[in-house]
Design an enzyme around this catalytic site. Structure first.
Site, mmCIF file in Angstrom:
data_model
loop_
_atom_site.group_PDB
_atom_site.id
_atom_site.type_symbol
_atom_site.label_atom_id
_atom_site.label_comp_id
_atom_site.label_asym_id
_atom_site.label_seq_id
_atom_site.Cartn_x
_atom_site.Cartn_y
_atom_site.Cartn_z
ATOM 1 N N HIS A 17 -11.572 -46.100 16.924
ATOM 2 C CA HIS A 17 -10.787 -47.123 16.204
ATOM 3 C C HIS A 17 -11.599 -47.380 14.925
ATOM 4 C CE1 HIS A 17 -9.114 -48.719 20.192
ATOM 5 N NE2 HIS A 17 -8.261 -48.267 19.422
ATOM 6 N N LYS A 41 0.944 -52.919 28.517
ATOM 7 C CA LYS A 41 -0.582 -52.938 28.936
ATOM 8 C C LYS A 41 -1.074 -54.251 29.584
ATOM 9 C CE LYS A 41 -2.091 -49.075 25.634
ATOM 10 N NZ LYS A 41 -2.808 -49.042 24.431
ATOM 11 N N ARG A 90 -4.241 -39.572 17.623
ATOM 12 C CA ARG A 90 -5.065 -38.495 18.091
ATOM 13 C C ARG A 90 -4.463 -37.169 18.295
ATOM 14 N NH1 ARG A 90 -6.463 -42.870 22.536
ATOM 15 N NH2 ARG A 90 -4.232 -42.681 22.255
ATOM 16 N N SER A 128 -9.545 -46.512 24.563
ATOM 17 C CA SER A 128 -10.031 -47.648 25.298
ATOM 18 C C SER A 128 -9.788 -47.492 27.031
ATOM 19 C CB SER A 128 -9.355 -48.995 24.899
ATOM 20 O OG SER A 128 -9.442 -49.151 23.517
HETATM 21 O O1 PNS Z 1 -3.570 -50.095 20.552
HETATM 22 P P1 PNS Z 1 -1.772 -50.042 21.228
HETATM 23 O O2 PNS Z 1 -1.810 -50.435 22.603
HETATM 24 O O3 PNS Z 1 -1.080 -48.585 20.898
HETATM 25 O O4 PNS Z 1 -1.107 -51.055 20.231
HETATM 26 C C1 PNS Z 1 0.418 -51.254 20.220
HETATM 27 C C2 PNS Z 1 0.713 -52.339 19.369
HETATM 28 C C3 PNS Z 1 -0.168 -53.573 19.932
HETATM 29 C C4 PNS Z 1 0.269 -52.080 17.930
HETATM 30 C C5 PNS Z 1 2.280 -52.658 19.452
HETATM 31 O O5 PNS Z 1 2.565 -52.828 20.757
HETATM 32 C C6 PNS Z 1 2.795 -53.737 18.701
HETATM 33 O O6 PNS Z 1 3.061 -53.844 17.588
HETATM 34 N N1 PNS Z 1 2.917 -54.983 19.441
HETATM 35 C C7 PNS Z 1 3.331 -56.184 18.775
HETATM 36 C C8 PNS Z 1 4.958 -56.571 19.022
HETATM 37 C C9 PNS Z 1 5.551 -55.390 18.101
HETATM 38 O O7 PNS Z 1 5.900 -55.662 16.914
HETATM 39 N N2 PNS Z 1 6.567 -54.447 18.606
HETATM 40 C C10 PNS Z 1 7.443 -53.693 18.041
HETATM 41 C C11 PNS Z 1 7.031 -52.319 18.177
HETATM 42 S S1 PNS Z 1 8.559 -51.513 18.352
#
Ligand code: PNS
Length: 162
Positions: A17, A41, A90, A128
């Site tokens: 990250h 998650k 990745r 992570s």
């Molecule tokens: O590190 P991650 O878990 O891959 O991050 C995913 C994250 C938190 C960026 C994604 O779940 C997110 O954007 N969450 C906020 C809610 C949202 O906007 N969801 C729409 C995506 S379709």
């Protein structure tokens, strides 16, 4: 001023990250690293803890701000005036879901672009989830998480935080 958001769960932030944060900070005038909710998650660290860990790791990056937001990513991006969302990729396995999210975000707010940065070769294997799995068994985490937060992450494992 070109502003980007780098969103994620960051549970916890890894050297992978950090590599993406540094590269985004070299491209944009300001980068907001935002700890967000991934509804698929169950995090080990609280959102506040994750923010603190990233702040410690980015202490020497003047154009990086760390924040948290419980709503939609595009709403946050609009709130801070960002023109772009930065994501790290990745492997091909990341692509399918990341592409879906990018398209959904574009549909809601077409003016905000999603940019994918290829993860550095060194960090391709790193996530992570890998850190949590190794940490649970007491493995050495020096190669995986920034040195500034090693002790905090170890303490969390010792306290049985998983
Ligand atoms: O590190 P991650 O878990 O891959 O991050 C995913 C994250 C938190 C960026 C994604 O779940 C997110 O954007 N969450 C906020 C809610 C949202 O906007 N969801 C729409 C995506 S379709």
């Amino acid at each position: 001023m070109k502003i980007a958001v780098y969103p994620g769960s960051f549970d916890p932030v890894t050297k992978g990250h950090l590599n993406i944060i540094k590269r985004a900070a070299a491209i944009f005038d300001k980068v907001y690293v935002c700890v967000m909710v991934n509804s698929t998650k169950q995090p080990m660290f609280s959102r506040e803890e994750r923010v603190e860990l990233i702040k410690k790791s980015c202490h020497d990056m003047p154009n990086v701000e760390v924040d948290t937001y419980g709503g939609l990513l595009v709403d946050y991006a609009e709130k801070v005036g960002a023109c772009a969302i930065v994501k790290g990729l990745r492997a091909v396995s990341d692509f399918d879901w990341e592409f879906q999210m990018a398209l959904a975000n574009k549909k809601i707010k077409p003016e905000i672009e999603t940019l994918f940065l290829a993860s550095s070769e060194k960090h391709t294997y790193l996530s992570s989830t890998v850190v949590k799995e190794l940490g649970k068994y007491g493995a050495d985490l020096d190669d995986f998480v920034p040195p500034e937060i090693i002790d905090d992450v170890k303490k969390k494992f010792e306290s049985g935080g998983v």
